[in-house]
Enzyme design. Structure first.
Site, short mmCIF file in Angstrom:
data_model
loop_
_atom_site.label_atom_id
_atom_site.label_comp_id
_atom_site.label_asym_id
_atom_site.label_seq_id
_atom_site.Cartn_x
_atom_site.Cartn_y
_atom_site.Cartn_z
N ASP A 1 0.82 -1.21 0.00
CA ASP A 1 0.00 0.00 0.00
C ASP A 1 0.86 1.27 0.00
OD1 ASP A 1 -2.30 1.47 0.01
OD2 ASP A 1 -3.03 0.77 1.94
N ASP B 1 -10.78 4.25 -1.68
CA ASP B 1 -11.38 3.26 -0.79
C ASP B 1 -12.91 3.31 -0.83
OD1 ASP B 1 -8.75 3.03 -0.05
OD2 ASP B 1 -9.15 3.10 2.10
C1 9PG Z 1 -4.93 1.01 5.68
C2 9PG Z 1 -5.74 1.43 4.47
C3 9PG Z 1 -6.39 0.23 3.75
C4 9PG Z 1 -7.03 0.70 2.47
C5 9PG Z 1 -6.01 1.43 1.62
C6 9PG Z 1 -5.45 2.60 2.40
O1 9PG Z 1 -6.09 9.63 1.85
N1 9PG Z 1 -6.25 8.97 2.90
O2 9PG Z 1 -6.42 9.55 3.99
C7 9PG Z 1 -6.29 7.55 2.84
C8 9PG Z 1 -6.45 6.82 4.01
C9 9PG Z 1 -6.49 5.45 3.96
C10 9PG Z 1 -6.38 4.82 2.75
C11 9PG Z 1 -6.23 5.52 1.61
C12 9PG Z 1 -6.17 6.91 1.64
O3 9PG Z 1 -6.51 3.45 2.69
O4 9PG Z 1 -6.53 1.87 0.40
O5 9PG Z 1 -7.56 -0.39 1.74
O6 9PG Z 1 -5.43 -0.76 3.48
O7 9PG Z 1 -4.87 2.15 3.61
O8 9PG Z 1 -4.39 2.11 6.34
#
Ligand code: 9PG
Length: 468
Positions: A293, A353
């Site tokens: 990720d 997400d």
């Molecule tokens: C784990 C998560 C999950 C999820 C991923 C990713 O921009 N943002 O604040 C943001 C937060 C979380 C995020 C993506 C963007 O999620 O896509 O499936 O694994 O991390 O922390």
């Protein structure tokens, strides 16, 4: 050759009929907005909070104040049966952006500019055909073999978030067996580790990740794990002990996980060896399925040990992980620069997400929500079965999920990778029936388009964003 440079016009300026013409703009990474818009839209989606620029758009390159900025490829469909497409000449090593600007004196006249080498493809009948042809071009040019079918699986994130415990995972393992669900991969998400960057140190909620892998595998399933290989939290042991392993002047997120997030410099030999060692250990523990990720961090501009292009550094990092986990291991890219990942991932998250809510925070289409996941996931359907297996994000259909049938329909239609993320033992009858039906291996070949039900009646055209 540098990945980016000065913008130059790549074709003669042309006129478009704003009532019919569509622009397909492609975002940098998994979570970046992607879709088809009316050509006369004043400006395509931009982050509504400053921290979302690095986290969900191209970190170093804010979009222009007006018009479009498309990453690596672009389609203009005038609506007359002559859709024009451009794509990076070398999409895995260079990352040109393509801009569309309206002429200052004639608003029906458009200029197209790029800051690196792009090639034009033969005109296509319309947007759908153009995107299919783009996919076919990439397969040919990069000599890609057909991706293997993956899944179905279960993931801890969208129920247990960063607080997942061993008991949570075991409860779901037992429910899978009791309910006789076709789940072949059980993937533990964010929350197992003590800190971002310290991947082998447990949080305490799961005392032994090696032990949990064994337990998952004893049920006959594959064990999966979430990591963000290029991220290093300021609080981590890694950052404290090896500040020289961090990319200088690169902050992947200013305060996600409550701290500044740095980037691992894989061009530093000791950092590269450390990275490989982490994934060799995870493999020895029994993890064969890797959700990698926040991969965009690895391609960020900054000061590295070696004089290496950020895209080359990114690919080197992914290659190190691939070598460590072996050819049979599965890599699911997430938050990942799209074209620069081709050939190195088995599956790719193609959208922001999913969330229990329909609407994104601040109306920002890069942020977790059904609206964002549906729109960008649909716009990238053409990649599935060509570049990789598309991951539309997890299936969630518990009662609290707004419009759960709409999301289930999306996962079923485009969804290629089917991974449930509900508390399986606590689903109501309808949620369980949907889950049972949708848990199936990804379809092997490309999937077609479906018309969008948006108010314009046009395909893939955003209802909110595309209004003039
Ligand atoms: C784990 C998560 C999950 C999820 C991923 C990713 O921009 N943002 O604040 C943001 C937060 C979380 C995020 C993506 C963007 O999620 O896509 O499936 O694994 O991390 O922390």
């Amino acid at each position: 050759m540098p990945a980016t440079g000065r913008f130059r016009e790549i074709c003669e300026p042309f006129t478009l009929d704003p009532r019919r013409a569509r622009v397909y703009e492609h975002g940098w990474q998994s979570w970046s907005p992607t879709g088809a818009y009316r050509a006369d839209l004043a400006v395509s989606p931009r982050p509504r909070r400053p921290e979302w620029q690095p986290m969900a758009f191209r970190p170093e390159a804010p979009g222009p104040a007006a018009g479009f900025r498309s990453e690596g490829l672009l389609v203009i469909d005038p609506g007359d049966g002559q859709a024009l497409s451009w794509v990076a000449a070398e999409p895995t090593s260079q990352a040109p952006a393509i801009l569309i600007e309206r002429d200052a004196s004639d608003p029906d006249r458009y200029h197209v500019l790029a800051d690196g080498p792009v090639v034009a493809l033969p005109a296509a009948a319309g947007l759908d055909d153009a995107l299919g042809a783009l996919g076919a071009h990439l397969v040919r040019h990069l000599e890609l073999s057909a991706p293997r079918s993956l899944g179905p699986g279960w993931c801890s994130w969208y129920t247990y978030w960063g607080e997942v415990t061993e008991a949570d995972v075991v409860e779901n393992l037992e429910a899978i067996d009791r309910l006789d669900l076709d789940v072949r991969i059980v993937q533990v998400d964010d929350g197992h580790q003590s800190e971002i960057g310290d991947w082998l140190e447990p949080s305490g909620r799961i005392p032994s990740m090696a032990g949990l892998a064994t337990r998952i595998r004893q049920t006959g399933r594959e064990a999966g794990i979430w990591t963000a290989p290029f991220l290093v939290g300021a609080r981590s042991r890694l950052a404290r002990e090896h500040p020289d392993w961090l990319v200088r002047d690169a902050i992947a997120a200013p305060h996600h996980w409550g701290q500044p997030i740095h980037v691992l410099d894989v061009s530093h030999p000791a950092a590269a060896e450390h990275l490989a060692g982490v994934y060799r250990t995870l493999r020895a523990w029994g993890y064969t399925y890797h959700k990698l990720d926040f991969l965009y961090g690895g391609a960020m501009v900054g000061g590295r040990h070696a004089d290496i292009d950020p895209i080359a550094a990114y690919r080197r990092g992914l290659e190190l992980i691939r070598e460590a986990i072996g050819p049979d291991g599965t890599i699911v890219g997430c938050g990942a620069p799209m074209l620069p990942s081709i050939g190195l991932v088995d599956a790719m998250r193609v959208s922001p997400d999913i969330d229990v809510r329909r609407e994104p925070p601040d109306g920002d289409i890069s942020q977790p929500s059904q609206r964002a996941a549906l729109a960008t996931g649909r716009a990238r359907a053409w990649m599935h079965g060509r570049l990789w297996v598309n991951d539309p994000d997890c299936l969630i259909v518990r009662e609290e999920v707004e419009a759960r049938d709409t999301w289930a329909e999306h996962v079923e239609t485009y969804g290629a990778l089917a991974v449930s993320s509900d508390p399986l033992a606590r689903l109501d009858d309808h949620g369980l029936a949907l889950t049972r039906r949708l848990l199936r291996p990804s379809s092997p070949g490309p999937i077609g388009w479906l018309p969008d039900a948006g108010p314009d009646g046009g395909r893939m055209v955003r209802d909110v964003e595309a209004k003039p």
